[in-house]
Motif scaffolding. Structure first.
Motif, PDB file in Angstrom:
ATOM      1  N   LEU A   1       0.835  -1.197   0.000  1.00  0.00           N
ATOM      2  CA  LEU A   1       0.000   0.000   0.000  1.00  0.00           C
ATOM      3  C   LEU A   1       0.873   1.252   0.000  1.00  0.00           C
ATOM      4  CD1 LEU A   1      -2.784   1.359   0.223  1.00  0.00           C
ATOM      5  CD2 LEU A   1      -2.498   1.247   2.700  1.00  0.00           C
ATOM      6  N   LEU A   2       1.905   1.250   0.825  1.00  0.00           N
ATOM      7  CA  LEU A   2       2.817   2.387   0.889  1.00  0.00           C
ATOM      8  C   LEU A   2       3.522   2.574  -0.452  1.00  0.00           C
ATOM      9  CD1 LEU A   2       3.981   4.558   2.743  1.00  0.00           C
ATOM     10  CD2 LEU A   2       5.769   2.938   3.361  1.00  0.00           C
TER      11      LEU A   2
ATOM     12  N   CYS B   1       2.395   1.744  -3.423  1.00  0.00           N
ATOM     13  CA  CYS B   1       1.420   2.282  -4.376  1.00  0.00           C
ATOM     14  C   CYS B   1       1.185   3.769  -4.140  1.00  0.00           C
ATOM     15  CB  CYS B   1       0.092   1.532  -4.274  1.00  0.00           C
ATOM     16  SG  CYS B   1       0.153  -0.124  -4.948  1.00  0.00           S
ATOM     17  N   LEU B   2       1.093   4.174  -2.886  1.00  0.00           N
ATOM     18  CA  LEU B   2       0.886   5.595  -2.582  1.00  0.00           C
ATOM     19  C   LEU B   2       2.081   6.431  -3.014  1.00  0.00           C
ATOM     20  CD1 LEU B   2      -0.838   5.409   0.916  1.00  0.00           C
ATOM     21  CD2 LEU B   2      -1.874   5.997  -1.277  1.00  0.00           C
ATOM     22  N   VAL B   3       3.286   5.939  -2.767  1.00  0.00           N
ATOM     23  CA  VAL B   3       4.491   6.657  -3.197  1.00  0.00           C
ATOM     24  C   VAL B   3       4.521   6.753  -4.722  1.00  0.00           C
ATOM     25  CG1 VAL B   3       7.010   6.505  -3.309  1.00  0.00           C
ATOM     26  CG2 VAL B   3       5.846   6.155  -1.143  1.00  0.00           C
ATOM     27  N   GLY B   4       4.178   5.677  -5.401  1.00  0.00           N
ATOM     28  CA  GLY B   4       4.126   5.694  -6.862  1.00  0.00           C
ATOM     29  C   GLY B   4       3.109   6.694  -7.383  1.00  0.00           C
ATOM     30  N   ALA B   5       1.950   6.777  -6.729  1.00  0.00           N
ATOM     31  CA  ALA B   5       0.926   7.732  -7.138  1.00  0.00           C
ATOM     32  C   ALA B   5       1.413   9.167  -6.961  1.00  0.00           C
ATOM     33  CB  ALA B   5      -0.353   7.503  -6.344  1.00  0.00           C
ATOM     34  N   VAL B   6       2.110   9.441  -5.867  1.00  0.00           N
ATOM     35  CA  VAL B   6       2.633  10.788  -5.628  1.00  0.00           C
ATOM     36  C   VAL B   6       3.693  11.141  -6.665  1.00  0.00           C
ATOM     37  CG1 VAL B   6       3.970  12.196  -3.999  1.00  0.00           C
ATOM     38  CG2 VAL B   6       2.053  10.822  -3.176  1.00  0.00           C
ATOM     39  N   VAL B   7       4.556  10.200  -6.996  1.00  0.00           N
ATOM     40  CA  VAL B   7       5.598  10.437  -8.008  1.00  0.00           C
ATOM     41  C   VAL B   7       4.960  10.716  -9.368  1.00  0.00           C
ATOM     42  CG1 VAL B   7       7.450   9.311  -9.305  1.00  0.00           C
ATOM     43  CG2 VAL B   7       7.402   9.150  -6.812  1.00  0.00           C
ATOM     44  N   LEU B   8       3.969   9.930  -9.750  1.00  0.00           N
ATOM     45  CA  LEU B   8       3.287  10.156 -11.025  1.00  0.00           C
ATOM     46  C   LEU B   8       2.573  11.499 -11.049  1.00  0.00           C
ATOM     47  CD1 LEU B   8       1.812   6.631 -11.817  1.00  0.00           C
ATOM     48  CD2 LEU B   8       3.676   7.807 -12.986  1.00  0.00           C
ATOM     49  N   TYR B   9       1.948  11.871  -9.936  1.00  0.00           N
ATOM     50  CA  TYR B   9       1.272  13.167  -9.848  1.00  0.00           C
ATOM     51  C   TYR B   9       2.279  14.302 -10.014  1.00  0.00           C
ATOM     52  CZ  TYR B   9      -1.216  17.143  -7.880  1.00  0.00           C
ATOM     53  OH  TYR B   9      -1.772  18.370  -7.692  1.00  0.00           O
ATOM     54  N   GLY B  10       3.417  14.185  -9.351  1.00  0.00           N
ATOM     55  CA  GLY B  10       4.457  15.204  -9.475  1.00  0.00           C
ATOM     56  C   GLY B  10       4.991  15.304 -10.892  1.00  0.00           C
ATOM     57  N   ALA B  11       5.199  14.156 -11.528  1.00  0.00           N
ATOM     58  CA  ALA B  11       5.710  14.152 -12.901  1.00  0.00           C
ATOM     59  C   ALA B  11       4.723  14.806 -13.861  1.00  0.00           C
ATOM     60  CB  ALA B  11       6.006  12.721 -13.333  1.00  0.00           C
ATOM     61  N   THR B  12       3.443  14.506 -13.742  1.00  0.00           N
ATOM     62  CA  THR B  12       2.459  15.115 -14.635  1.00  0.00           C
ATOM     63  C   THR B  12       2.359  16.619 -14.402  1.00  0.00           C
ATOM     64  OG1 THR B  12       0.672  14.523 -13.118  1.00  0.00           O
ATOM     65  CG2 THR B  12       1.065  13.050 -14.961  1.00  0.00           C
TER      66      THR B  12
END
Length: 54
Positions: free
Chosen positions: A29-30, A32-43
């Protein structure tokens, strides 16, 4: 009308979270959350750079 939809969205996310936690653990879960934050930052960075070129 809007408030009921918000409550239903939260209930849906809580059910998804519960199913996810049954299948996997806290580490995934952690991750996935870190991955989501990284993708959000990249976009966000890509959007800022594209706006600068226009």
């Amino acid at each position: 009308m809007n408030r009921k939809r918000d409550i239903n969205d939260w209930l849906l996310w809580l059910m998804v979270f519960r199913i996810f936690m049954d299948w996997y653990g806290w580490k995934s879960l952690l991750l996935c959350l870190v991955g989501a934050v990284v993708l959000y930052g990249a976009t966000r960075i890509i959007d800022e750079r594209m706006r600068g070129k226009e």
